[in-house]
Design a protein around this motif. Structure first.
Motif, short mmCIF file in Angstrom:
data_model
loop_
_atom_site.label_atom_id
_atom_site.label_comp_id
_atom_site.label_asym_id
_atom_site.label_seq_id
_atom_site.Cartn_x
_atom_site.Cartn_y
_atom_site.Cartn_z
N TYR A 14 0.83 -1.29 0.25
CA TYR A 14 0.03 0.01 -0.04
C TYR A 14 0.88 1.42 0.29
O TYR A 14 1.97 1.35 0.36
CB TYR A 14 -1.01 0.15 1.22
CG TYR A 14 -1.61 1.47 1.66
CD1 TYR A 14 -2.70 1.84 1.00
CD2 TYR A 14 -0.91 2.17 2.59
CE1 TYR A 14 -3.11 2.98 1.14
CE2 TYR A 14 -1.40 3.32 2.97
CZ TYR A 14 -2.53 3.54 2.42
OH TYR A 14 -3.00 5.15 2.62
N LYS A 15 0.28 2.46 -0.67
CA LYS A 15 0.88 3.70 -0.56
C LYS A 15 -0.02 4.57 -0.27
O LYS A 15 -1.27 4.50 -0.41
CB LYS A 15 1.63 4.06 -1.93
CG LYS A 15 2.70 3.21 -2.47
CD LYS A 15 3.07 3.65 -3.86
CE LYS A 15 2.05 3.63 -4.91
NZ LYS A 15 2.70 3.72 -6.32
N ASP A 18 -3.08 5.72 -2.36
CA ASP A 18 -3.95 4.73 -2.74
C ASP A 18 -5.35 4.77 -2.11
O ASP A 18 -6.20 4.10 -2.17
CB ASP A 18 -3.37 3.22 -2.49
CG ASP A 18 -2.32 2.99 -3.29
OD1 ASP A 18 -2.34 3.19 -4.50
OD2 ASP A 18 -1.30 2.44 -2.99
N LYS A 19 -5.46 5.68 -1.02
CA LYS A 19 -6.56 5.74 -0.14
C LYS A 19 -7.74 5.69 -0.62
O LYS A 19 -8.79 4.89 -0.35
CB LYS A 19 -6.28 6.75 1.08
CG LYS A 19 -7.14 6.78 2.06
CD LYS A 19 -6.84 5.71 2.92
CE LYS A 19 -7.88 5.38 4.40
NZ LYS A 19 -7.25 6.68 5.29
N ILE A 22 -8.84 2.49 -2.63
CA ILE A 22 -9.05 1.60 -1.68
C ILE A 22 -10.52 1.57 -1.16
O ILE A 22 -11.54 0.55 -0.93
CB ILE A 22 -8.06 1.49 -0.66
CG1 ILE A 22 -6.81 1.00 -1.09
CG2 ILE A 22 -8.57 0.71 0.67
CD1 ILE A 22 -5.87 1.20 -0.19
N ILE A 103 -4.22 2.77 7.79
CA ILE A 103 -3.52 1.82 7.11
C ILE A 103 -1.94 1.69 7.45
O ILE A 103 -1.55 0.50 7.84
CB ILE A 103 -3.83 1.57 5.68
CG1 ILE A 103 -5.02 1.46 5.26
CG2 ILE A 103 -2.91 0.58 4.81
CD1 ILE A 103 -5.26 1.73 3.67
N PHE A 115 -0.23 -5.00 3.83
CA PHE A 115 -1.41 -4.60 3.26
C PHE A 115 -0.98 -4.58 1.67
O PHE A 115 -0.16 -3.62 1.42
CB PHE A 115 -1.97 -3.29 3.76
CG PHE A 115 -3.30 -2.97 3.07
CD1 PHE A 115 -4.44 -2.86 4.09
CD2 PHE A 115 -3.45 -2.41 1.75
CE1 PHE A 115 -5.67 -2.51 3.52
CE2 PHE A 115 -4.80 -2.28 1.31
CZ PHE A 115 -5.73 -2.07 2.35
N TRP A 116 -1.56 -5.31 0.99
CA TRP A 116 -1.28 -5.38 -0.54
C TRP A 116 -2.42 -4.73 -1.49
O TRP A 116 -3.42 -4.92 -1.24
CB TRP A 116 -1.00 -6.82 -0.99
CG TRP A 116 0.27 -7.41 -0.23
CD1 TRP A 116 1.43 -7.56 -0.74
CD2 TRP A 116 0.25 -8.41 0.72
NE1 TRP A 116 2.27 -8.34 0.34
CE2 TRP A 116 1.46 -8.87 1.11
CE3 TRP A 116 -1.06 -8.79 1.64
CZ2 TRP A 116 1.80 -9.54 2.08
CZ3 TRP A 116 -0.49 -9.54 2.86
CH2 TRP A 116 0.59 -10.09 2.97
N LEU A 117 -1.90 -4.43 -2.39
CA LEU A 117 -2.72 -4.02 -3.49
C LEU A 117 -2.18 -4.78 -4.97
O LEU A 117 -1.09 -4.74 -5.12
CB LEU A 117 -2.90 -2.71 -3.84
CG LEU A 117 -3.56 -1.60 -2.82
CD1 LEU A 117 -2.68 -1.09 -1.71
CD2 LEU A 117 -4.25 -0.33 -3.54
N LEU A 131 -7.28 -5.76 -3.56
CA LEU A 131 -6.58 -5.60 -2.20
C LEU A 131 -6.65 -6.79 -1.50
O LEU A 131 -7.60 -7.68 -1.33
CB LEU A 131 -6.91 -4.30 -1.75
CG LEU A 131 -8.48 -4.36 -1.22
CD1 LEU A 131 -8.72 -4.64 0.05
CD2 LEU A 131 -8.97 -2.68 -1.48
#
Length: 243
Positions: A14-15, A18-19, A22, A103, A115-117, A131
């Motif tokens: 996660y970056k 990306d919020k 997500i 996150i 936490f992956w995307l 995600l």
């Protein structure tokens, strides 16, 4: 490190930028289960019988009025829909207010959490298509704990919020996300991976079964009013995979 997949996708951490995507993806991924849950509940023989009984009562009380029968039956059906909606809306609210609110702190600052995307090529542009998050728990219980049948304890990784966008489903992306989480848990020395899924999510249940997860218990506690859970007829299913 980002992992390339055979679907021209990239699974990456996660970056902060990306919020917003997500939140949008999570909102759709949770609330899409309202209608399947509603139709599943309405197919139950108890609800069919209750709908017919209430409609007949409306017909009689309305002086042989078909409109009154329709209104009475519609009110009951609307109540069932509300219960299903309320359960998934509470899931969404808890996810946004607790898990997704920070996150970085909840998933990335702790080395046993992640936490992956998943990014996929869509019309020549990279777009977030899925995600998944994992929370590592030391000295957790890997067994049928809800039913009091404790067989052993250990360290576990709990999977949260597996979501795949609609256009990218049935292409193996969900499998790749879960496998990424499993490998992460192995590297962290965790003894098992657990996930909790609502009973209407049949596709997700099937996915986890194919990856070696087994059902250990079910629970009807939806963290809402008991009558809401009872009318919606939704269970939470706990599945586990030992590593």
């Amino acid at each position: 490190m980002a992992q390339k997949t055979n679907l021209q996708c990239v699974i990456r951490p996660y970056k902060p930028t990306d919020k917003s995507v997500i939140i949008s993806l999570l909102r759709f991924g949770i609330m899409e289960h309202v209608y399947p849950a509603f139709f599943k509940a309405m197919r139950h023989t108890d609800h069919i019988g209750m709908t017919l009984s209430i409609s007949v009562a409306g017909y009689v009380l309305g002086g042989s009025s078909y409109l009154q029968a329709l209104l009475f039956g519609g009110a009951w059906v609307s109540l069932i829909y509300y219960c299903c909606y309320e359960i998934y809306n509470s899931f969404l609210k808890r996810g946004l207010d607790v898990e997704i609110s920070d996150i970085q702190a909840n998933f990335l600052d702790n080395p046993v959490n992640h936490f992956w995307l998943a990014e996929a090529e869509v019309n020549g542009r990279s777009k977030v298509a899925g995600l998944l998050a994992v929370v590592g728990i030391k000295d957790g219980i890997c067994c049928d704990c809800w039913n009091g049948n404790v067989e052993g304890t250990g360290s576990l990784g709990a999977i949260f919020q597996l979501t795949v966008s609609l256009p990218q489903r049935r292409k193996g992306l969900g499998t790749q996300l879960v496998e990424t989480a499993i490998e992460f848990c192995k590297k962290q020395g965790l003894s098992c991976v657990v996930v909790e899924i609502s009973s209407p999510q049949t596709a997700a249940i099937s996915l986890f079964r194919k990856l070696g997860f087994t059902v250990t218990c079910t629970n009807s506690d939806m963290h809402t009013y008991p009558w809401v859970s009872k009318l919606a007829r939704i269970d939470m299913i706990r599945m586990e995979k030992y590593l």
